[in-house]
Design a protein around this motif. Structure first.
Motif, PDB file in Angstrom:
ATOM      1  N   MET A 199       0.923  -1.271   0.032  1.00 37.20           N
ATOM      2  CA  MET A 199       0.211  -0.002   0.060  1.00 37.20           C
ATOM      3  C   MET A 199       0.836   1.244   0.008  1.00 37.20           C
ATOM      4  N   LEU A 200       0.858   1.949  -1.018  1.00 36.60           N
ATOM      5  CA  LEU A 200       1.853   3.210  -1.179  1.00 36.60           C
ATOM      6  C   LEU A 200       1.521   4.142  -0.025  1.00 36.60           C
ATOM      7  N   GLU A 201       0.602   4.321   0.512  1.00 38.09           N
ATOM      8  CA  GLU A 201       0.140   5.342   1.608  1.00 38.09           C
ATOM      9  C   GLU A 201       0.927   4.997   2.805  1.00 38.09           C
ATOM     10  N   LEU A 202       0.919   3.517   2.966  1.00 43.52           N
ATOM     11  CA  LEU A 202       1.666   3.038   4.374  1.00 43.52           C
ATOM     12  C   LEU A 202       3.210   3.079   3.900  1.00 43.52           C
ATOM     13  N   ASP A 203       3.777   2.947   2.820  1.00 38.81           N
ATOM     14  CA  ASP A 203       5.248   3.087   2.336  1.00 38.81           C
ATOM     15  C   ASP A 203       5.451   4.470   2.771  1.00 38.81           C
ATOM     16  N   MET A 204       4.905   5.467   2.426  1.00 40.54           N
ATOM     17  CA  MET A 204       5.067   6.805   2.736  1.00 40.54           C
ATOM     18  C   MET A 204       5.004   7.299   4.058  1.00 40.54           C
TER      19      MET A 204
END
Length: 82
Positions: free
Chosen positions: A21-26
């Motif tokens: 999940m890109l949001e979590l990566d960020m």
């Protein structure tokens, strides 16, 4: 008092922060960048427990609007970029 954590442990934790999940990566990358050097040993343990959650469950925990006693969860919420 902050914990001294070995570079190999930080690298292992960074690897576990790579999510689908890109949001979590960020959020997790920002969290480590801003707070890794100031976490206590119990906070590191809590962070590792949170990172072990599945993406959806972790995202729900850090985007929850409920009040929490968890310093780590509050710091993670502060890393959400609006």
């Amino acid at each position: 008092m902050t914990a001294v954590i070995a570079e190999e442990d930080i690298n292992r934790i960074r690897w576990h922060c790579r999510r689908g999940m890109l949001e979590l990566d960020m959020v997790l990358a920002r969290f480590l960048e801003e707070h890794a050097d100031r976490l206590t040993a119990p906070q590191w343990q809590e962070f590792e427990r949170l990172v072990s959650l599945e993406d959806h469950a972790l995202w729900q925990r850090i985007t929850a609007t409920s009040v929490t006693d968890s310093t780590v969860e509050r710091l993670l919420r502060g890393c959400i970029i609006c």
